[in-house]
Design an enzyme around this catalytic site. Structure first.
Site, PDB file in Angstrom:
ATOM      1  N   ARG A 140       0.691  -1.171  -0.043  1.00  0.00           N
ATOM      2  CA  ARG A 140       0.044   0.034   0.086  1.00  0.00           C
ATOM      3  C   ARG A 140       0.923   1.211  -0.159  1.00  0.00           C
ATOM      4  O   ARG A 140       2.089   1.140   0.338  1.00  0.00           O
ATOM      5  CB  ARG A 140      -0.877  -0.106   1.240  1.00  0.00           C
TER       6      ARG A 140
ATOM      7  N   LYS B 200      -2.589  -2.382   7.672  1.00  0.00           N
ATOM      8  CA  LYS B 200      -3.866  -2.005   8.422  1.00  0.00           C
ATOM      9  C   LYS B 200      -3.835  -2.702   9.621  1.00  0.00           C
ATOM     10  O   LYS B 200      -3.653  -3.890   9.842  1.00  0.00           O
ATOM     11  CB  LYS B 200      -5.061  -2.278   7.403  1.00  0.00           C
TER      12      LYS B 200
ATOM     13  N   TYR C 277      -9.818 -10.895  -6.520  1.00  0.00           N
ATOM     14  CA  TYR C 277      -8.869 -11.042  -7.983  1.00  0.00           C
ATOM     15  C   TYR C 277      -8.927 -12.545  -8.432  1.00  0.00           C
ATOM     16  O   TYR C 277      -8.384 -12.595  -9.444  1.00  0.00           O
ATOM     17  CB  TYR C 277      -7.235 -11.191  -7.193  1.00  0.00           C
TER      18      TYR C 277
ATOM     19  N   ARG D  56      -0.638  -2.416  -6.752  1.00  0.00           N
ATOM     20  CA  ARG D  56      -1.007  -3.422  -5.713  1.00  0.00           C
ATOM     21  C   ARG D  56      -1.878  -4.554  -6.260  1.00  0.00           C
ATOM     22  O   ARG D  56      -1.757  -5.642  -6.137  1.00  0.00           O
ATOM     23  CB  ARG D  56      -1.470  -2.688  -4.447  1.00  0.00           C
TER      24      ARG D  56
ATOM     25  N   HIS E 266      -2.230   2.216  -5.831  1.00  0.00           N
ATOM     26  CA  HIS E 266      -3.064   0.959  -5.478  1.00  0.00           C
ATOM     27  C   HIS E 266      -3.223   0.263  -6.691  1.00  0.00           C
ATOM     28  O   HIS E 266      -3.564  -1.136  -6.545  1.00  0.00           O
ATOM     29  CB  HIS E 266      -4.412   1.348  -4.904  1.00  0.00           C
TER      30      HIS E 266
ATOM     31  N   HIS F 146      -4.223  -9.128   3.885  1.00  0.00           N
ATOM     32  CA  HIS F 146      -5.599  -9.069   4.124  1.00  0.00           C
ATOM     33  C   HIS F 146      -6.210 -10.106   5.416  1.00  0.00           C
ATOM     34  O   HIS F 146      -5.769 -11.067   5.469  1.00  0.00           O
ATOM     35  CB  HIS F 146      -6.337  -9.667   2.731  1.00  0.00           C
TER      36      HIS F 146
END
Length: 324
Positions: free
Chosen positions: A152, A183, A296, A264, A261, A287
């Site tokens: 990110r 995150k 994806y 990414r 992004h 994630h």
């Protein structure tokens, strides 16, 4: 502005939102259009506006959806009708609001935008002859890390020159690994490929050439420890990286500007195309849930479908009208 309709009730409501609620002229015009649709639907069903029930509204929304109206557009129509019937309730013309519990269908989750493999390579291989060597080395390393590690932009800007107790992230070129804080303050380690390591080494060889670094160390020692810095000697911001990457992608001749992004997304899509290992991609991206990564697989299927259309004899036969 002409917002005339055939219903005195609607005329009064439009005057209400124009004068008392002071809505913009364009908004009032849109309300008039949406309410004309309501009038037409009610007339076709043999109903007065005060007789419309929730079942009628649901049927009309289904018709809009079947006609190809997007969820956001349907939501705007419902919002207009809901406000109209709320006003009718205040006027004592209806006992309940038939639109109150009707909602637009959920919009499908858009697919993330990813580059094709050749486009990503084209961007990564760009050598900008017009840029000064210092900026060129830095920006090449940024592209390689974003695309090669799936970072990110906030994880990238958080990288420091070396590991420490206060560093949010760092790259170890000896082990070819990057440690980043993602995150939820979750730390993860991702591999750094050979091309990314090579570009990063080239940047580190030039980084100290920034004439503003001595002053930056005095002004902001923590910022001066940043891996990626600007000409002022301070840590690059996400906005600066967005701007630099946009300019670089256009110089590379890509059809559309690229944002961090997107690289990414490209990283995830290309790894999944090659490995089909969804769990590995989940870990590489950081994630928390596999469901986030599963989007994806839809990109991967799009890639396979395009390959089929381009290569399979029966797909070509369909395009040629069955002549083959």
């Amino acid at each position: 502005m002409d917002t005339s309709t055939e219903s005195p009730l609607v005329e009064r409501y439009l005057e209400h939102v124009r004068v008392e609620r002071r809505l913009a002229d364009r908004t009032v015009e849109l309300y008039a259009i949406h309410l004309e649709t309501l009038i037409a639907n009610a007339a076709a069903a043999g109903l007065a506006l005060e007789q419309v029930q929730t079942a009628h509204v649901r049927r009309w929304m289904a018709q809009l959806h079947s006609a190809g109206r997007e969820s956001r557009g349907i939501a705007l129509v419902l919002s207009c009708w809901r406000g109209f019937y709320r006003w009718l309730g205040h006027e004592g013309r209806v006992g309940s609001n038939p639109v109150q519990d009707v909602h637009a269908p959920k919009a499908g989750r858009p697919l993330p935008k990813a580059l094709a493999v050749d486009e990503a390579v084209q961007l990564a291989q760009l050598h900008d002859e017009e840029a000064d060597p210092w900026t060129e080395a830095r920006d090449r390393a940024i592209v390689e890390l974003l695309y090669g590690c799936g970072l990110r932009v906030g994880e990238l800007t958080g990288l420091d020159l070396r590991a420490s107790s206060t560093a949010r992230g760092w790259v170890d070129l000896d082990s070819q690994e990057a440690s980043v804080l993602g995150k939820g303050s979750k730390r993860r380690t991702v591999p750094v490929g050979a091309k990314a390591a090579e570009a990063l080494a080239a940047w580190l060889a030039r980084r100290e050439d920034c004439t503003a670094l001595p002053a930056a160390r005095l002004r902001d020692p923590e910022g001066a420890a940043a891996l990626f810095i600007g000409r002022t000697g301070t840590r690059l911001s996400p906005h600066a990286i967005w701007r630099q990457l946009r300019q670089r992608s256009l110089k590379a001749g890509l059809a559309a500007p690229v944002h961090p992004h997107m690289l990414r997304h490209s990283f995830a899509s290309h790894v999944l195309q090659s490995s089909s290992d969804l769990r590995a991609v989940q870990e590489l991206l950081g994630h928390a849930s596999i469901s986030t990564t599963q989007v994806y697989t839809r990109l991967d299927f799009q890639h396979l479908a395009k390959a089929y259309d381009a290569a399979h004899p029966r797909a070509r036969a369909k395009e040629d009208g069955g002549k083959k």
